[in-house]
Motif scaffolding. Sequence first.
Motif, PDB file in Angstrom:
ATOM      1  N   GLU A   1      43.969  35.739  32.337  1.00 45.69           N
ATOM      2  CA  GLU A   1      43.490  34.658  33.215  1.00 45.69           C
ATOM      3  C   GLU A   1      44.191  33.337  32.870  1.00 45.69           C
ATOM      4  O   GLU A   1      44.425  32.506  33.740  1.00 45.69           O
ATOM      5  CB  GLU A   1      41.973  34.517  33.034  1.00 45.69           C
TER       6      GLU A   1
ATOM      7  N   ASP B   1      36.037  39.124  44.004  1.00 47.45           N
ATOM      8  CA  ASP B   1      36.549  40.459  44.327  1.00 47.45           C
ATOM      9  C   ASP B   1      35.484  41.347  44.968  1.00 47.45           C
ATOM     10  O   ASP B   1      35.799  42.440  45.457  1.00 47.45           O
ATOM     11  CB  ASP B   1      37.079  41.143  43.058  1.00 47.45           C
TER      12      ASP B   1
ATOM     13  N   ASP C   1      45.033  38.386  38.240  1.00 46.98           N
ATOM     14  CA  ASP C   1      44.532  37.596  37.107  1.00 46.98           C
ATOM     15  C   ASP C   1      43.252  38.210  36.546  1.00 46.98           C
ATOM     16  O   ASP C   1      42.302  38.462  37.285  1.00 46.98           O
ATOM     17  CB  ASP C   1      44.280  36.157  37.558  1.00 46.98           C
ATOM     18  N   GLY C   2      43.233  38.442  35.250  1.00 43.44           N
ATOM     19  CA  GLY C   2      42.064  39.056  34.623  1.00 43.44           C
ATOM     20  C   GLY C   2      42.076  40.574  34.710  1.00 43.44           C
ATOM     21  O   GLY C   2      41.208  41.235  34.146  1.00 43.44           O
TER      22      GLY C   2
ATOM     23  N   ASP D   1      37.831  41.637  38.828  1.00 46.39           N
ATOM     24  CA  ASP D   1      37.106  41.189  37.637  1.00 46.39           C
ATOM     25  C   ASP D   1      36.134  40.031  37.884  1.00 46.39           C
ATOM     26  O   ASP D   1      35.320  39.724  37.030  1.00 46.39           O
ATOM     27  CB  ASP D   1      38.080  40.795  36.512  1.00 46.39           C
ATOM     28  N   THR D   2      36.242  39.369  39.049  1.00 45.19           N
ATOM     29  CA  THR D   2      35.337  38.227  39.278  1.00 45.19           C
ATOM     30  C   THR D   2      34.595  38.386  40.607  1.00 45.19           C
ATOM     31  O   THR D   2      34.954  39.230  41.444  1.00 45.19           O
ATOM     32  CB  THR D   2      36.083  36.880  39.282  1.00 45.19           C
TER      33      THR D   2
ATOM     34  N   ASP E   1      43.474  43.524  41.746  1.00 50.26           N
ATOM     35  CA  ASP E   1      43.578  42.082  41.495  1.00 50.26           C
ATOM     36  C   ASP E   1      44.616  41.848  40.379  1.00 50.26           C
ATOM     37  O   ASP E   1      44.944  42.780  39.636  1.00 50.26           O
ATOM     38  CB  ASP E   1      42.182  41.604  41.068  1.00 50.26           C
TER      39      ASP E   1
END
Length: 246
Positions: free
Chosen positions: A17, A200, A11-12, A196-197, A9
């Motif tokens: 972010e 995912d 972002d993050g 990270d979120t 991924d």
Amino acid sequence: MPPAAVICDIDGCLAPETSEAMDADALARLAHWNRNAIREGDRPIVTLCSGRPEPFVEAMCRLIANTRLPAIAENGVWLYMPDANRYERDPSITQSHLDAVHALESWARRELGPRGVTIQPGKSCSVTLYHEDTAYLRSLVPMLQTACRACAWPFRVSMTLLYINCDLAFVSKGTAVRRWIARTGIDRAHLLAIGDTAGDLVVRDEVARFACPANAQERVREQADFVAGKPEIEGVMEILEWARTL
Ligand SMILES: [Mg+2]
């Protein structure tokens, strides 16, 4: 056995972010990693899987020197093939789906624009909405869901940390990883994903192993095979060193 590839991924994970500057020095180290991976075949190549528009992902792909493996953009809509400079939209997306995207975009511009909501530029088969007041943006999710139901627009409406994503319901990072596997011939057994979120976690279901940086959401950390001690890209570099020892 170390993984053959890492699907990461952005972002993050590789970038903050927020709109802060990226850590260009660390990204250069990741590019160095990829050049070695491609030249020596001694470590997994790192590619990308992001909700960002295709041009953003393509630029990041080139920055990290992944010249070999497809990258996933726009939450699964696109595969970008750096070796052939080709873009492949999910072939199940039809003209009527694109018409629905345009209809939703017009609706959002008309109904939400006056409330200070902006449409993220660059998306082609989805609509991403932003407002500087994240709590206010979140309060608009039910209204969007109602509009999609009323108009029979086939979207999954979800909140990320800072945005509302309206994605075609049958397209996700997970469906794109399946397309990625079919195209590369690299079996899921040889794949590591990094995210990270919660968005995912659909990728987590498609690969053998999953890892996350220290800043990942609690739900994500609970489902990871490895949680880095450091956040964002320093955490990703830590994960890559761990992956080499497998
Ligand atoms: Mg992320």
